[in-house]
Design a protein around this motif. Structure first.
Motif, PDB file in Angstrom:
ATOM      1  N   LYS A  56       0.692  -1.264  -0.409  1.00  0.00           N
ATOM      2  CA  LYS A  56      -0.071  -0.135   0.219  1.00  0.00           C
ATOM      3  C   LYS A  56       1.093   1.319   0.243  1.00  0.00           C
ATOM      4  O   LYS A  56       0.410   2.363  -0.463  1.00  0.00           O
ATOM      5  CB  LYS A  56      -1.360   0.256   0.869  1.00  0.00           C
ATOM      6  CG  LYS A  56      -0.213  -0.088   2.704  1.00  0.00           C
ATOM      7  CD  LYS A  56      -0.920   0.303   3.559  1.00  0.00           C
ATOM      8  CE  LYS A  56      -0.462   0.505   5.282  1.00  0.00           C
ATOM      9  NZ  LYS A  56      -1.703   0.480   5.630  1.00  0.00           N
ATOM     10  N   ASN A  57       2.114   1.295   0.371  1.00  0.00           N
ATOM     11  CA  ASN A  57       2.919   2.392  -0.123  1.00  0.00           C
ATOM     12  C   ASN A  57       3.395   2.785  -1.079  1.00  0.00           C
ATOM     13  O   ASN A  57       4.000   1.781  -2.670  1.00  0.00           O
ATOM     14  CB  ASN A  57       3.829   1.923   0.925  1.00  0.00           C
ATOM     15  CG  ASN A  57       4.086   1.915   2.288  1.00  0.00           C
ATOM     16  OD1 ASN A  57       3.241   2.585   3.052  1.00  0.00           O
ATOM     17  ND2 ASN A  57       4.312   0.317   3.140  1.00  0.00           N
ATOM     18  N   PRO A  58       4.241   3.519  -1.467  1.00  0.00           N
ATOM     19  CA  PRO A  58       4.167   4.471  -3.536  1.00  0.00           C
ATOM     20  C   PRO A  58       5.458   3.981  -3.312  1.00  0.00           C
ATOM     21  O   PRO A  58       6.193   3.274  -2.103  1.00  0.00           O
ATOM     22  CB  PRO A  58       4.017   5.698  -2.442  1.00  0.00           C
ATOM     23  CG  PRO A  58       3.955   6.237  -1.205  1.00  0.00           C
ATOM     24  CD  PRO A  58       3.597   5.331  -0.331  1.00  0.00           C
ATOM     25  N   SER A  59       5.664   3.987  -4.333  1.00  0.00           N
ATOM     26  CA  SER A  59       7.130   2.618  -5.009  1.00  0.00           C
ATOM     27  C   SER A  59       7.389   4.672  -5.612  1.00  0.00           C
ATOM     28  O   SER A  59       7.339   4.697  -6.868  1.00  0.00           O
ATOM     29  CB  SER A  59       7.023   2.115  -5.906  1.00  0.00           C
ATOM     30  OG  SER A  59       7.847   1.632  -5.908  1.00  0.00           O
ATOM     31  N   PHE A  60       8.414   5.513  -5.875  1.00  0.00           N
ATOM     32  CA  PHE A  60       9.233   6.396  -5.632  1.00  0.00           C
ATOM     33  C   PHE A  60      10.483   5.882  -6.224  1.00  0.00           C
ATOM     34  O   PHE A  60      10.976   6.002  -6.469  1.00  0.00           O
ATOM     35  CB  PHE A  60       9.406   7.457  -4.616  1.00  0.00           C
ATOM     36  CG  PHE A  60       8.252   8.167  -3.564  1.00  0.00           C
ATOM     37  CD1 PHE A  60       6.773   8.410  -4.609  1.00  0.00           C
ATOM     38  CD2 PHE A  60       7.899   7.863  -2.148  1.00  0.00           C
ATOM     39  CE1 PHE A  60       5.903   9.552  -3.895  1.00  0.00           C
ATOM     40  CE2 PHE A  60       7.192   8.354  -1.854  1.00  0.00           C
ATOM     41  CZ  PHE A  60       5.771   9.201  -2.134  1.00  0.00           C
ATOM     42  N   THR A  61      10.155   7.128  -7.700  1.00  0.00           N
ATOM     43  CA  THR A  61      11.379   6.821  -7.989  1.00  0.00           C
ATOM     44  C   THR A  61      11.788   8.427  -8.466  1.00  0.00           C
ATOM     45  O   THR A  61      10.776   9.518  -8.496  1.00  0.00           O
ATOM     46  CB  THR A  61      11.000   6.501  -9.787  1.00  0.00           C
ATOM     47  OG1 THR A  61      10.311   5.081  -9.498  1.00  0.00           O
ATOM     48  CG2 THR A  61      11.858   6.680 -10.703  1.00  0.00           C
ATOM     49  N   GLU A  62      12.923   9.105  -8.545  1.00  0.00           N
ATOM     50  CA  GLU A  62      13.308  10.589  -8.422  1.00  0.00           C
ATOM     51  C   GLU A  62      13.414  10.509 -10.125  1.00  0.00           C
ATOM     52  O   GLU A  62      14.156   9.721 -10.842  1.00  0.00           O
ATOM     53  CB  GLU A  62      14.429  10.152  -7.894  1.00  0.00           C
ATOM     54  CG  GLU A  62      15.076  12.280  -7.946  1.00  0.00           C
ATOM     55  CD  GLU A  62      16.801  11.928  -7.312  1.00  0.00           C
ATOM     56  OE1 GLU A  62      16.406  12.405  -5.773  1.00  0.00           O
ATOM     57  OE2 GLU A  62      17.532  11.821  -8.007  1.00  0.00           O
ATOM     58  N   LYS A  63      12.874  12.040 -10.453  1.00  0.00           N
ATOM     59  CA  LYS A  63      12.736  12.415 -11.714  1.00  0.00           C
ATOM     60  C   LYS A  63      13.376  12.984 -11.618  1.00  0.00           C
ATOM     61  O   LYS A  63      12.333  14.504 -10.929  1.00  0.00           O
ATOM     62  CB  LYS A  63      11.295  11.571 -12.536  1.00  0.00           C
ATOM     63  CG  LYS A  63      11.198  10.118 -12.620  1.00  0.00           C
ATOM     64  CD  LYS A  63       9.931   9.754 -13.497  1.00  0.00           C
ATOM     65  CE  LYS A  63      10.624  10.127 -15.431  1.00  0.00           C
ATOM     66  NZ  LYS A  63       9.805   9.759 -16.475  1.00  0.00           N
ATOM     67  N   GLU A  64      13.228  14.099 -12.937  1.00  0.00           N
ATOM     68  CA  GLU A  64      13.512  15.578 -13.724  1.00  0.00           C
ATOM     69  C   GLU A  64      11.942  15.864 -13.940  1.00  0.00           C
ATOM     70  O   GLU A  64      12.110  15.022 -15.999  1.00  0.00           O
ATOM     71  CB  GLU A  64      14.834  15.756 -13.874  1.00  0.00           C
ATOM     72  CG  GLU A  64      15.025  17.573 -13.969  1.00  0.00           C
ATOM     73  CD  GLU A  64      16.063  17.090 -14.861  1.00  0.00           C
ATOM     74  OE1 GLU A  64      16.612  18.521 -14.531  1.00  0.00           O
ATOM     75  OE2 GLU A  64      16.755  16.712 -15.932  1.00  0.00           O
ATOM     76  N   VAL A  65      10.934  17.127 -14.067  1.00  0.00           N
ATOM     77  CA  VAL A  65       9.970  16.414 -14.767  1.00  0.00           C
ATOM     78  C   VAL A  65       9.628  18.220 -14.876  1.00  0.00           C
ATOM     79  O   VAL A  65      10.255  18.943 -14.561  1.00  0.00           O
ATOM     80  CB  VAL A  65       8.859  15.799 -14.182  1.00  0.00           C
ATOM     81  CG1 VAL A  65       8.953  14.292 -14.464  1.00  0.00           C
ATOM     82  CG2 VAL A  65       8.560  16.504 -13.055  1.00  0.00           C
ATOM     83  N   PHE A  66       8.876  18.302 -15.598  1.00  0.00           N
ATOM     84  CA  PHE A  66       7.809  19.842 -15.892  1.00  0.00           C
ATOM     85  C   PHE A  66       6.552  19.219 -15.448  1.00  0.00           C
ATOM     86  O   PHE A  66       6.080  18.275 -16.373  1.00  0.00           O
ATOM     87  CB  PHE A  66       8.149  20.258 -17.586  1.00  0.00           C
ATOM     88  CG  PHE A  66       9.187  20.744 -17.791  1.00  0.00           C
ATOM     89  CD1 PHE A  66       9.443  22.065 -17.162  1.00  0.00           C
ATOM     90  CD2 PHE A  66       9.677  20.485 -19.670  1.00  0.00           C
ATOM     91  CE1 PHE A  66      10.542  22.334 -17.939  1.00  0.00           C
ATOM     92  CE2 PHE A  66      10.313  21.337 -20.371  1.00  0.00           C
ATOM     93  CZ  PHE A  66      11.230  22.751 -19.481  1.00  0.00           C
ATOM     94  N   LEU A  67       6.849  19.508 -14.559  1.00  0.00           N
ATOM     95  CA  LEU A  67       5.378  19.794 -13.607  1.00  0.00           C
ATOM     96  C   LEU A  67       4.258  21.050 -14.461  1.00  0.00           C
ATOM     97  O   LEU A  67       4.911  22.341 -14.619  1.00  0.00           O
ATOM     98  CB  LEU A  67       5.350  20.025 -12.000  1.00  0.00           C
ATOM     99  CG  LEU A  67       6.144  18.683 -11.511  1.00  0.00           C
ATOM    100  CD1 LEU A  67       6.218  18.906  -9.873  1.00  0.00           C
ATOM    101  CD2 LEU A  67       5.886  17.515 -12.009  1.00  0.00           C
ATOM    102  N   ARG A  68       2.854  20.585 -14.580  1.00  0.00           N
ATOM    103  CA  ARG A  68       2.373  21.383 -15.419  1.00  0.00           C
ATOM    104  C   ARG A  68       1.232  21.891 -13.873  1.00  0.00           C
ATOM    105  O   ARG A  68       0.840  21.863 -13.156  1.00  0.00           O
ATOM    106  CB  ARG A  68       0.835  20.563 -16.102  1.00  0.00           C
ATOM    107  CG  ARG A  68       0.381  21.721 -15.987  1.00  0.00           C
ATOM    108  CD  ARG A  68      -0.705  20.973 -17.547  1.00  0.00           C
ATOM    109  NE  ARG A  68      -1.634  22.830 -17.739  1.00  0.00           N
ATOM    110  CZ  ARG A  68      -2.147  21.902 -18.705  1.00  0.00           C
ATOM    111  NH1 ARG A  68      -2.072  21.257 -19.699  1.00  0.00           N
ATOM    112  NH2 ARG A  68      -3.133  23.300 -19.552  1.00  0.00           N
TER     113      ARG A  68
END
Length: 417
Positions: free
Chosen positions: A104-116
């Protein structure tokens, strides 16, 4: 009919981007890697997924250039679109039931993104879409964008649980006391926007909302046109196998009016370019031909056929200016028969004999349809081609190839967001 088809089909498949321009570059700006602001014209693609690059021009006559996420901090188009670059921890776990896990816990990935950016102010609200996954982020003066946590997970073989931690995050970071509850907020853009705006109003704070003006447009049209048909009847004569012959007869064209309604929903992305029309069209046809190759005796073949055609389509629109556009669509027609009559009248004796052969029964059938249209304001014109439809009883040795070409005009009678 065949000559018309040779002309119309290439038109329906014409690539309009080679012949027509579109209104795509709009006033905006970007901040480069050093934070320098550059005013420019940005190609607004109405992005569904968050982009990693964009095209721009410094002025109307300059060349098209491209910037990427690696050398851009921010880019924006008016008050509709704003993207900011961040390095974030994002959970891209699938929401599809078949792909859920027991964690039930999120599986995080580090990413460089454009957030809207959706809302800018004391609390900032962003979204990020990749594939079929959508995630929302919040930030303020003290914290960088942090994902609002929502995850569906498998409890057992029959049950699905939901981690709704985002409700607690919102209550902790942005609330107006006990006046506005987070209990009924869903993990959806409209619900989160509604909550954040209510808190801003409750606290008497100003904010900037970025939103496109074309969010989910619906319209209805009345349509009237003229149909040119082609109808070929085939039957197998002989005992089957190598001793059989296929007899084919082209019936005289039964041309006439068609009319109906179109309901169209324009999807809330891609700048009104993609829409889903649903057509409901009435058509009627009748044929009569004597001494065909279908039957050995002297005879007259008669056919009457009327139906309601219902067909959803997918349409791509190319804008010529703010009020005019070209559209190209493909759809699947479901044909609901209202009335049919199929008869062979044997006339080689002294008294005519009518054979109502059950093998001639007209069946509800389906076919694909291709269309090209031009729209200016509320006025609409269309050329469409319906591919072969088999109207005969499939259990028989009769085969019917029915195709048609429509010339249609229409008028928009209702528009609503």
């Amino acid at each position: 009919m065949k000559y018309l088809i040779r002309i119309v089909i290439p038109i329906l498949f014409l690539n309009p981007t080679e012949s027509f321009g579109q209104v795509e570059f709009e006033k905006g700006y970007f901040l480069d890697a050093e934070g320098k602001r550059v005013e420019c014209l940005i190609k607004n693609l109405g992005w569904f997924e968050n982009p990693t690059s964009f095209d721009y021009k410094l002025n109307e006559s300059s060349e098209i250039l491209t910037r990427t996420i690696s050398n851009t901090k921010v880019f924006a188009i008016g008050t509709e679109v704003k993207y900011k670059k961040y390095i974030v921890e994002v959970d891209l776990s699938s929401d599809n039931v078949d792909e859920l896990t027991a964690d039930k816990n999120p599986s995080f990935t580090e990413k460089e993104v454009f957030l809207r950016q959706l809302i800018e102010g004391e609390l900032n609200l962003f979204n990020y879409i990749e594939g079929n996954v959508q995630r929302f982020f919040i930030s303020n003066e003290e914290i960088e964008p942090t994902q609002l946590i929502y995850k569906r997970y498998r409890v057992d073989a029959f049950n699905v649980g939901v981690n709704n931690k985002y409700k607690g995050q919102l209550k902790y970071l942005f609330t107006c006391g006990d006046k506005i509850s987070t209990q009924n907020i869903s993990y959806a853009k409209s619900s989160l926007l509604n909550y954040v705006k209510k808190v801003y109003e409750c606290k008497g704070l100003k904010y900037q909302q970025y939103r496109e003006s074309n969010s989910g447009l619906f319209n209805a049209k009345v349509k009237l046109g003229y149909r040119i048909t082609s109808h070929t009847i085939e039957t197998e004569r002989g005992s089957g196998g190598f001793g059989s012959n296929i007899i084919s007869e082209d019936l005289d064209a039964s041309n006439g009016p068609v009319f109906g309604l179109e309901f169209e929903y324009t999807l809330p992305f891609m700048k009104n370019k993609l829409s889903i029309p649903l057509n409901v069209i009435y058509q009627s046809a009748s044929y009569e031909k004597s001494d065909t190759e279908l039957y050995p005796n002297d005879h007259t073949f008669r056919m009457e056929y009327s139906s309601i055609e219902i067909y959803p389509s997918i349409r791509y629109n190319y804008f010529l200016n703010k009020s005019s556009s070209l559209g190209f669509s493909a759809g699947f027609v479901m044909d609901l028969i209202l009335n049919d009559l199929n008869q062979l009248e044997i006339t080689d004796g002294t008294k005519p004999v009518v054979l109502d052969d059950p093998f001639f029964e007209t069946n509800s059938a389906s076919n694909f349809i291709l269309a090209a249209n031009f729209k200016s304001g509320n006025y609409y014109a269309e050329i469409s081609y319906g591919l072969n439809r088999n109207l005969s009883n499939f259990s028989s040795n009769w085969n019917s190839k029915y195709s048609y070409l429509n010339f249609i005009v229409g008028y928009t009678i209702f528009t609503s967001k």
